[in-house]
Design a protein around this motif. Structure first.
Motif, short mmCIF file in Angstrom:
data_model
loop_
_atom_site.label_atom_id
_atom_site.label_comp_id
_atom_site.label_asym_id
_atom_site.label_seq_id
_atom_site.Cartn_x
_atom_site.Cartn_y
_atom_site.Cartn_z
N GLY A 55 8.00 -8.15 -2.55
CA GLY A 55 8.24 -6.82 -2.37
C GLY A 55 7.10 -6.37 -1.60
N GLU A 56 7.09 -4.97 -1.33
CA GLU A 56 6.10 -4.39 -0.46
C GLU A 56 6.14 -3.07 -0.97
OE1 GLU A 56 5.26 -4.35 4.27
OE2 GLU A 56 6.74 -3.01 3.60
N VAL A 57 4.84 -2.51 -1.26
CA VAL A 57 4.64 -1.22 -1.53
C VAL A 57 4.13 -0.42 -0.45
CG1 VAL A 57 3.29 0.30 -3.11
CG2 VAL A 57 4.28 -1.63 -3.97
N ARG A 58 4.71 0.63 0.04
CA ARG A 58 4.21 1.41 1.30
C ARG A 58 3.74 2.96 0.87
NH1 ARG A 58 8.79 -1.11 1.85
NH2 ARG A 58 10.02 0.67 0.90
N VAL A 59 2.53 3.07 1.43
CA VAL A 59 1.64 4.30 1.18
C VAL A 59 1.77 5.09 2.52
CG1 VAL A 59 -0.33 5.23 0.53
CG2 VAL A 59 0.09 3.18 -0.46
N GLY A 60 2.23 6.21 2.38
CA GLY A 60 2.29 7.26 3.56
C GLY A 60 1.35 8.52 3.37
N ALA B 25 -1.00 18.59 2.38
CA ALA B 25 -0.93 17.02 2.44
C ALA B 25 -0.02 16.42 1.73
CB ALA B 25 -2.58 16.66 2.21
N PHE B 26 0.62 15.74 2.07
CA PHE B 26 1.85 14.89 1.51
C PHE B 26 1.37 13.43 1.32
CE2 PHE B 26 3.76 18.74 2.64
CZ PHE B 26 4.62 19.20 1.79
N ILE B 27 1.37 12.80 0.04
CA ILE B 27 1.09 11.25 -0.04
C ILE B 27 2.36 10.84 -0.64
CG2 ILE B 27 -0.45 9.60 -0.91
CD1 ILE B 27 -2.56 11.64 -1.05
N THR B 28 2.98 9.69 0.06
CA THR B 28 3.99 9.15 -0.84
C THR B 28 3.77 7.65 -1.01
OG1 THR B 28 4.88 8.81 1.54
CG2 THR B 28 5.60 10.49 0.60
N ILE B 29 4.08 7.26 -1.95
CA ILE B 29 4.28 5.88 -2.41
C ILE B 29 5.59 5.49 -2.77
CG2 ILE B 29 3.48 4.13 -4.25
CD1 ILE B 29 1.66 7.41 -3.46
N ASP B 30 6.22 4.37 -1.80
CA ASP B 30 7.42 3.82 -2.00
C ASP B 30 7.29 2.47 -2.39
OD1 ASP B 30 8.12 6.12 -1.10
OD2 ASP B 30 8.63 5.52 1.07
N ASP B 31 8.26 2.03 -3.27
CA ASP B 31 8.60 0.69 -3.77
C ASP B 31 10.09 0.28 -3.47
OD1 ASP B 31 10.40 1.29 -5.98
OD2 ASP B 31 8.43 1.85 -7.07
N ASP B 32 10.33 -1.05 -3.46
CA ASP B 32 11.63 -1.54 -3.44
C ASP B 32 12.29 -2.01 -5.03
OD1 ASP B 32 11.58 -1.16 -0.74
OD2 ASP B 32 10.66 -2.97 -0.42
N GLY B 33 12.01 -1.15 -6.04
CA GLY B 33 12.37 -1.81 -7.09
C GLY B 33 13.63 -1.24 -7.67
N PRO B 34 13.90 -1.17 -8.93
CA PRO B 34 15.21 -0.61 -9.26
C PRO B 34 15.59 0.88 -9.54
CG PRO B 34 13.93 -1.24 -11.24
CD PRO B 34 13.13 -1.63 -9.92
N GLY B 35 14.40 1.56 -8.96
CA GLY B 35 14.36 3.09 -9.27
C GLY B 35 14.24 3.43 -10.54
#
Length: 544
Positions: A440-445, A453-463
């Motif tokens: 998988g991939e973890v994306r930091v925006g 300032a907005f920092i986002t951390i997205d994953d592709d897990g089960p939620g």
């Protein structure tokens, strides 16, 4: 978790304007005005008295000088006999002095060229010179009164002799042709305004005329009596101002001190003095600040107590497992079963070590955040450094971490502590990686909007289950997917994240991402409608 804003604290009201032309605070200005008001009354009265006394003496001297010059001129013109060596007719001069009839408050004396007294206004009027008799003295050799009337050792006789000496010196000065005017002490030790004017015929001094005014002390006494109301008013104002200051300052401060003592002696959890808190001055500000401070301390004490209870509960689980494994180990003889028990023991020891480490970090966090001074932090550079570290230490079969900042490419500055913000990023990235698949991939925006300032951390897990979107930030909360190792997390990571973000005046939230193209009607309870979790950290930008 203590809230970032104190609840129940009194609202700060705007301070009213007034007396802005004086320096200092509102209470300071009030104290200055009250004290200076009474002092100004006293000073004004004293200045008025001094001016009147000085003016009275000068006026008396001018009046006596005018009268004396007139009388001396008349005596010179009418009572001078003999040529070429003129002399003053003493009898005729005395008659002239009697005819001029000086006021009763004045005394006139006439001296000849030898300084002998030849006329006195007291002789030709019903005015009698008097003074108080000295107290009776007892004899030194026995009872009874001392009937010695010689006047020896009488202080009043000494005063009389002193007054006569001063008068002789004044007359001798005038006999030399010099006008004399001023103050001297009389026989009764009273102030006497006196002028001595030489009676001259051409250049010859025929005598001296002395005029005296003895009512100066009486007038001054009357003026002092007139000053008494000013003094009484000044004292009254000082007393009233002192009572007001005691009422406005000393009494409230004493009440605050007693309230603080009650908190110190554990009879109360917070200072509460409502009537002082409603005041619109520095004492009201102090009372509200103390209430806010004790309220925050009370919340912190409650948080520490809850934290201690949670720690005890979390440590009890691995300790119970350890005790059971140790007790069972002595009863098991099969090698396979013993190996399984040893694995349990090792797992519990590692879990205890991880718990103690995380608990220690969490307990030090408040102290570290309060000690360090906030500095400008470039979030773009900080995120790039953290992500680069993950990419450099990545292993095969671990989710990758990428940084996808929004345009434009420019620094995003916030005010805070770089180490603490770096821990926020690491905790969120570690949490996202633990729920992601091996490939998988973890994306930091990173983005900015309206000064934030907005920092986002997205994953592709089960939620995240919808009912747990807020509870995941609680201490020791763990909810792992099926198949994950038990005890692999302490449950403090996300709690620490929120604690640090709130300390930086920010906020953090969790939500589930929907897959692209998913229907709007699809509910989040449907696993197919969730593409992964997203954590968003919002921080205020630093002022430039």
């Amino acid at each position: 978790m203590a809230s970032d804003t104190g609840t129940g604290s009194p609202e700060r009201r705007p301070r009213r304007e007034g007396w802005r032309w004086l320096p200092g605070s509102r209470l300071g200005r009030l104290i200055i005005v009250l004290n200076l008001f009474g002092l100004a009354i006293l000073i004004s009265g004293a200045l008025v008295l001094n001016e009147l006394r000085r003016g009275l003496v000068n006026a008396r001297i001018d009046s006596l000088t005018t009268q004396g010059e007139l009388i001396a001129t008349i005596i010179d013109q009418a009572a001078t006999v003999g040529e070429p060596e003129p002399m003053m007719d003493g009898a005729y001069a005395s008659e002239i002095l009697q005819l001029l009839s000086n006021p009763r408050s004045q005394r006139a004396r006439l001296f000849d060229a030898e300084g002998r007294l030849i006329a006195d206004s007291y002789w030709v009027s019903d005015r009698v010179e008097w003074r108080t008799l000295p107290p009776a003295r007892t004899r030194g050799d026995g009872p009874g009164l001392d009937l010695n009337l010689s006047g020896e050792d009488d202080p009043q006789d000494a005063a009389t002799a002193k007054a006569e000496a001063a008068l002789r010196a004044e007359v001798n000065t005038a006999l030399r042709g010099v006008h004399w005017a001023g103050l001297r002490m009389g026989a009764d030790e009273e102030r006497v305004v006196s002028v001595s004017i030489p009676i001259q015929h051409v250049k010859a001094v025929l005598g001296v005329l002395t005029l005296e005014a003895r009512d100066v002390d009486e007038i001054i006494a009357a003026e002092r009596a007139a000053l008494l109301p000013f003094i009484l008013i000044a004292i009254s104002v000082s007393l009233i101002s002192s009572l007001l200051l005691n009422r406005l300052i000393a009494h409230p401060v004493r009440r605050l001190a007693r309230a603080a003592d009650r908190v110190r002696l554990a009879r109360a959890r917070a200072i509460s003095v409502p009537d002082i808190s409603r005041r619109d001055d520095e004492l009201g500000d102090l009372s509200r600040s103390l209430e806010d401070m004790t309220h925050a301390l009370s919340e912190r004490i409650d948080a520490i107590e809850r934290f201690a209870a949670d720690v005890a509960h979390e440590i009890r689980n691995p300790l119970t497992s350890l005790r059971s494994a140790v007790e069972t180990l002595g009863l098991v003889e099969e090698p396979a079963a013993r190996d399984r028990l040893m694995a349990v023991l090792q797992n519990d020891v590692q879990r205890l070590d991880r718990l103690v480490t995380d608990i220690s970090n969490a307990s030090r966090l408040d102290a570290e955040l309060s000690r360090e001074t906030p500095t400008p932090v470039d979030l773009r550079r900080l995120i790039s450094d953290v992500v680069s570290l993950y990419q450099a230490t990545a292993r095969a079969g671990e989710p990758s971490v990428v940084f996808t900042p929004a345009e434009p490419v420019e620094p995003v500055m916030v005010s805070g502590q770089e180490g603490a913000l770096g821990q926020v990023l690491r905790n969120l990235i570690d949490n996202a990686r633990s729920f992601s698949a091996p490939d998988g991939e973890v994306r930091v925006g990173l983005s900015r909007q309206r000064g934030r300032a907005f920092i986002t951390i997205d994953d592709d897990g089960p939620g995240i289950p919808p009912e747990n979107l807020e509870s995941i930030f609680e201490r020791f909360y763990t909810s792992r997917p099926k198949g994950a190792a038990f005890g692999g997390n302490s449950g403090l990571g996300l709690s620490i994240v929120r604690q640090i973000v709130v300390a930086h005046d920010g906020s953090v939230r969790a939500e589930n991402r929907r897959p692209e193209g998913a229907a709007e009607g699809g509910g989040e309870e449907d696993p197919r409608a969730v593409a992964g979790a997203r954590f968003t950290v919002i921080l205020p930008e630093a002022r430039r």
